[in-house]
Design an enzyme around this catalytic site. Sequence first.
Site, PDB file in Angstrom:
ATOM      1  N   LYS A 148       0.862  -1.122  -0.106  1.00 52.85           N
ATOM      2  CA  LYS A 148       0.113  -0.079   0.046  1.00 52.85           C
ATOM      3  C   LYS A 148       0.842   1.292  -0.008  1.00 52.85           C
ATOM      4  O   LYS A 148       1.585   1.424   0.876  1.00 52.85           O
ATOM      5  CB  LYS A 148      -0.750  -0.086   1.320  1.00 52.85           C
ATOM      6  CG  LYS A 148      -2.079  -0.957   1.264  1.00 52.85           C
ATOM      7  CD  LYS A 148      -3.026  -0.815   2.286  1.00 52.85           C
ATOM      8  CE  LYS A 148      -4.244  -1.875   2.082  1.00 52.85           C
ATOM      9  NZ  LYS A 148      -4.720  -1.708   0.969  1.00 52.85           N
TER      10      LYS A 148
ATOM     11  N   ASP B  90      -8.591  -3.550   9.621  1.00 51.74           N
ATOM     12  CA  ASP B  90      -8.849  -4.583   8.658  1.00 51.74           C
ATOM     13  C   ASP B  90      -9.661  -5.914   9.166  1.00 51.74           C
ATOM     14  O   ASP B  90      -9.710  -6.908   8.325  1.00 51.74           O
ATOM     15  CB  ASP B  90      -7.556  -4.809   7.451  1.00 51.74           C
ATOM     16  CG  ASP B  90      -8.031  -5.017   6.133  1.00 51.74           C
ATOM     17  OD1 ASP B  90      -9.105  -4.724   5.945  1.00 51.74           O
ATOM     18  OD2 ASP B  90      -7.227  -5.637   5.485  1.00 51.74           O
TER      19      ASP B  90
ATOM     20  N   GLU C 271      -6.400  -9.250  -0.446  1.00 53.87           N
ATOM     21  CA  GLU C 271      -5.995 -10.429   0.221  1.00 53.87           C
ATOM     22  C   GLU C 271      -7.151 -10.984   1.130  1.00 53.87           C
ATOM     23  O   GLU C 271      -7.438 -12.160   1.588  1.00 53.87           O
ATOM     24  CB  GLU C 271      -4.809 -10.436   1.330  1.00 53.87           C
ATOM     25  CG  GLU C 271      -5.447  -9.442   2.438  1.00 53.87           C
ATOM     26  CD  GLU C 271      -5.841  -8.089   2.414  1.00 53.87           C
ATOM     27  OE1 GLU C 271      -5.715  -7.435   1.164  1.00 53.87           O
ATOM     28  OE2 GLU C 271      -6.710  -7.545   3.202  1.00 53.87           O
TER      29      GLU C 271
ATOM     30  N   ARG D 159     -10.325 -11.377   0.440  1.00 51.15           N
ATOM     31  CA  ARG D 159     -11.361 -12.299  -0.329  1.00 51.15           C
ATOM     32  C   ARG D 159     -10.514 -13.525  -0.427  1.00 51.15           C
ATOM     33  O   ARG D 159     -11.273 -14.714  -0.483  1.00 51.15           O
ATOM     34  CB  ARG D 159     -11.656 -11.677  -1.776  1.00 51.15           C
ATOM     35  CG  ARG D 159     -10.174 -11.553  -2.507  1.00 51.15           C
ATOM     36  CD  ARG D 159     -10.786 -10.817  -3.760  1.00 51.15           C
ATOM     37  NE  ARG D 159     -10.818  -9.361  -3.656  1.00 51.15           N
ATOM     38  CZ  ARG D 159     -11.001  -8.267  -4.593  1.00 51.15           C
ATOM     39  NH1 ARG D 159     -11.163  -8.597  -5.787  1.00 51.15           N
ATOM     40  NH2 ARG D 159     -10.898  -7.141  -4.309  1.00 51.15           N
TER      41      ARG D 159
END
Length: 492
Positions: free
Chosen positions: A269, A281, A343, A345
């Site tokens: 990122k 997250d 990541e 999913r």
Amino acid sequence: MQITVQTNNLRNWSGSVLVIGLFEEKVQLQLEVLNGISDPTSIAKHLDDKDFSGKTGERVHIQILGDSPKKLVFIGLGDPEKLLLNDLREGAALAARESLDSDGAMGVVFPWGRFESSIAAKAVAESIRLSFFKDQRFQSDPKTRKHPVKIDLIGISENIEETFKKVNSICAGVELARELVGAPPNELTPGGLANKAIEIAKEFKLECTILERKDCAKEGMGAYLAVAKGSDLDPKFIHLIYKPSGQVLRRIALVGKGLTFDSGGYNLKVGASKIEMMKYDMGGSASVLGAARSIGEIAPKGTEIHFIIASCENMVNGSAVHPGDIVQASNGKTIEINNTDAEGRLTLADALTYACKLKPDVIIDLATLTGACVVALGEQIAGLWANNDELAEELKEASSSCGENLWRMPLQSSYKEGLKSMLADIKNTGPRAGGSITAALFLREFVEKDIAWAHIDIAGTCWTDKGFGVNPAGATGYGVQTLVNWACNQNN
Ligand code: BES
Ligand code: MG
Ligand code: ZN
């Protein structure tokens, strides 16, 4: 938080702050309720001086010299013909903010009669308690914060003790979720999350299984384990079960994305992608654990509930997944990982497969899945995708009744084209446009067609920088209320 109802007589009430809700017409007449406590005429004049006319969102407070109450707070409720439950909720949140220097009891006089009183009381009590929340765990010398510790809803004559128990259970679940999300990634690791799950299971008598890396490997969870590869911390796959006393009429599974930090992996990122915020997250898993805590305490009849979290970190090191790797999920599907930052999913692919193997009637997953959902709906509305219209309607109803906003988005099957891989069964990332839809379509590949499934993307709603409504700045605990209200309503 102690919450009570009091019948009409204001003069018998004592406490430090008294909140009065006022419609935008005939303000002076409505102030008659204050007769015997204060002088309605001089208060009307004061409100007028402050340009208070009772419009939605207006608020004024008056400090008074007596001991009880020490402070009056006036909240505008707008047009009486258009009053919504949410106006009471928002008004209560404003009143809570105006009461942050008071302790003892807070009295609230709202037009309860316009709604079923237990419904209005639940909304207002939840709003006040949630508005008082502040996370001071990480300060070495936190300032002592004042706020009222007792809420008296004045002018309600029904006995609604049971409702208040539920309010406190739900709020404790929301607060737990906020604390989990707010905790930094060096504190809240996959192991930390698993320990919290074990703690909740012990306190509320839930069954708890933690699958270690080798157990997950045996299950063939190649997608989830690929994400975990680049971290020095072990992944933890968490499974809690709530079993109701008596007959089981329905079985549901709640699945939460549990990335305790998402660096993006080798697709690191960069720029404006907020890497320093990626502790949140695990927002989906926090809401699922918050719901587990609330449901364990409320103990609804008839529904068996599974709480499932494939937790890990998305990091970079010499063994991290490469962009381009092909892995196999536990349902047999092969995935080309064309972007290591998609990541969530991958972890959900194996978590959803695991949930399906339990053969539940319904699966709901919550995930901070896509930046695209933040762009589409912002921080106050979560995205909803579902393969079942009835479930979608139930969830929209559950969310609107508790003030959490949900907007249904399409599972546009033709967009699956964007996930075609030249080599594997599917790629994990499609084009930028429609990114939250392709993410949902990817998840659908891991859900059995005959199971009702909903996916809620909370990337925007799990955190608020400035605060809004009942959410002070920081983690919101979004989703807990919707999940608990929905799950506790299954057999009505
Ligand atoms: N955790 C992020 C999604 C996210 C973004 C959550 C912003 C909260 C705020 C997720 O893992 C992610 O990185 N998604 C990528 C997917 C892309 C690579 C297809 C995204 O949305 O950019
Ligand atoms: Mg990512
Ligand atoms: Zn992520």
